[in-house]
Design a protein around this motif. Sequence first.
Motif, PDB file in Angstrom:
ATOM      1  N   ILE A 173       0.840  -1.206   0.000  1.00  0.00           N
ATOM      2  CA  ILE A 173       0.000   0.000   0.000  1.00  0.00           C
ATOM      3  C   ILE A 173       0.873   1.253   0.000  1.00  0.00           C
ATOM      4  N   SER A 174       1.935   1.216   0.786  1.00  0.00           N
ATOM      5  CA  SER A 174       2.854   2.354   0.841  1.00  0.00           C
ATOM      6  C   SER A 174       3.505   2.602  -0.524  1.00  0.00           C
ATOM      7  N   ASP A 175       3.928   1.528  -1.181  1.00  0.00           N
ATOM      8  CA  ASP A 175       4.546   1.656  -2.503  1.00  0.00           C
ATOM      9  C   ASP A 175       3.538   2.203  -3.519  1.00  0.00           C
ATOM     10  N   TYR A 176       2.297   1.741  -3.396  1.00  0.00           N
ATOM     11  CA  TYR A 176       1.239   2.206  -4.306  1.00  0.00           C
ATOM     12  C   TYR A 176       0.995   3.705  -4.112  1.00  0.00           C
ATOM     13  N   ALA A 177       1.000   4.114  -2.845  1.00  0.00           N
ATOM     14  CA  ALA A 177       0.724   5.519  -2.549  1.00  0.00           C
ATOM     15  C   ALA A 177       1.856   6.424  -3.019  1.00  0.00           C
ATOM     16  N   SER A 178       3.082   5.977  -2.841  1.00  0.00           N
ATOM     17  CA  SER A 178       4.225   6.852  -3.159  1.00  0.00           C
ATOM     18  C   SER A 178       4.685   6.694  -4.604  1.00  0.00           C
ATOM     19  N   PHE A 179       4.670   5.449  -5.120  1.00  0.00           N
ATOM     20  CA  PHE A 179       5.136   5.122  -6.465  1.00  0.00           C
ATOM     21  C   PHE A 179       6.527   5.712  -6.719  1.00  0.00           C
ATOM     22  N   ARG A 180       7.347   5.643  -5.692  1.00  0.00           N
ATOM     23  CA  ARG A 180       8.720   6.164  -5.815  1.00  0.00           C
ATOM     24  C   ARG A 180       9.602   5.140  -6.508  1.00  0.00           C
ATOM     25  N   ALA A 181      10.518   5.633  -7.319  1.00  0.00           N
ATOM     26  CA  ALA A 181      11.499   4.741  -7.928  1.00  0.00           C
ATOM     27  C   ALA A 181      12.386   4.158  -6.831  1.00  0.00           C
ATOM     28  N   SER A 182      12.757   2.901  -6.990  1.00  0.00           N
ATOM     29  CA  SER A 182      13.652   2.284  -6.021  1.00  0.00           C
ATOM     30  C   SER A 182      14.991   3.031  -6.022  1.00  0.00           C
ATOM     31  N   PRO A 183      15.588   3.267  -4.832  1.00  0.00           N
ATOM     32  CA  PRO A 183      16.876   3.966  -4.799  1.00  0.00           C
ATOM     33  C   PRO A 183      18.011   3.136  -5.402  1.00  0.00           C
TER      34      PRO A 183
END
Lengths: 356, 167
Positions: free
Chosen positions: A246-256
Amino acid sequence: MSRVIRVSAMVVLAAALSSCSMFDYSGMVGNKYALVYGVTRYTMAQGPGLGPNLQYPDADASAMYALLNAGGYTVLGRWVDGNGSIIVNETSLGSIGSPNYDNAGTFTDTGAVNVIQAPTKSTIIQDIRNLSATVGPNDVLVVYFSGHGTQDTLSTPSREYFDPYQSVAYFTNASPSGYYDDPPKSVRDDELGAAFAAINTPRKVLILDTCNSGGFIGNQLEVDATAQLYTGGWPVVTPGTLAQAISDYASFRASPTGLSPYGAQVLSAAGRDESCYEWSVLPDGTPLAHGVMTFFLLQGLQGSQADLNHDGHVTVLEAFATAKAGIEKNWNPYFLSSKQAFEPHISGGPVDFVLF
Amino acid sequence: MGLGGTGTVTMSAGQGFGPKLQYGGGASIDFVFPIREWLRLDTSIDAFSVMPSDISGGFLYRGYSGAALAIMAQAGAVLVSSRSLGLMRIGGGFGFAAALPSYWYTTLAFFYLEPRLQGLLDWEPAGLPRFDFQLSVPVRLQLRRDMSYSTSTGVGIAVLYRLGKDR
């Protein structure tokens, strides 16, 4: 009522029938290119098979080269065999030397001949960049490497490398002195990502039979329920998995770290935090003489085993699933107690590509 | 409460790729709460699976399976009411689902939200006063952040068993 049923049935039927004709992508199949690398012998100062030298990456690379060639790929292969010979497209072109850093930090490679043809970092990166003018948007590019891989745990987050020739050197000035990975001569995930970015197709596949290779996967949305350090048991979706998804869905940030699944699919032999292995004979007596992951990958691809849905084609996901199943069935049960069990990993993303 | 099943066809397009169809299906356990004579709230736990698309053009969209929690407001009006046939309603619903699937052959779990619309035909047979039989046409929009769009439709059937006192 009958009208509602009729309309519903027509909608579904129309959708079903349209699957064959509405979307015709037959013109989108392009050419296939592959770069194949392996390093069995890292130094002539140590005997064959003695650390840091390995035993089978040249066999891995040679078999992958032949397989991809037979599968219609235009292949460039560079590997170093157990005798220290530099092989390019199955032709011997010279010998490696003994990479060394002395007390002053000066790098030498005593005895090396024609190293420009060897699978060094600069050669690999240049090979990829050279394809940027050739590979089109519908083409497939496969890059394969077998050899050492490593993890830099001093950086946060950890960074992972694979080790081409010259990246494992004898450090006279280290304490204790010995063979170590040299990060500037190793290929880090983001360095490979930068080279990949120059290739104008999303259909890029990176296959790594190296330790810590899971670090090259940089998912944005997906949470891998398989641990990066496998210790046995089945992967379980926990409330933590859900929360992370859910957190990844909300942020949709590229992996560092790692390669984005929207730019390349990575098939890694091992998780980010674990080792993988090469072996001579399986516990059941089956001759192996390859990297374990490559062995099961080849086994699946050389026959029809990897065509899991029997449609006459093998996709990246099917190749991964076949290699993983082979390891889970024929390797991990025997090597779990000695902590040599490991699990392959694959990138996320909604799209899969046909390999063969 | 009830049990349902749905057959779906999903049309998806990945970023930089064209649209393709994926067939799928699912099963659900429904808990339906009447609010008014014409309005009820359907909450459900769904298990679903979506098959991979075809491989034309050398690419495909991965198949995935998972679970979803859904809530839907359903409104309807009486279409037929007779002693022999029972009660038949026609209506529609609107709601949301939260889905957690993983791609086939992997342990990669991901999350998305899904607004749902539904056309509904509901039949309470005269001889089976505690049962509702439902036929539905769902339209769902998968709000997947890794795709240009993904939407599905299909046909669903459900059988509801009414708990509590007889009317």
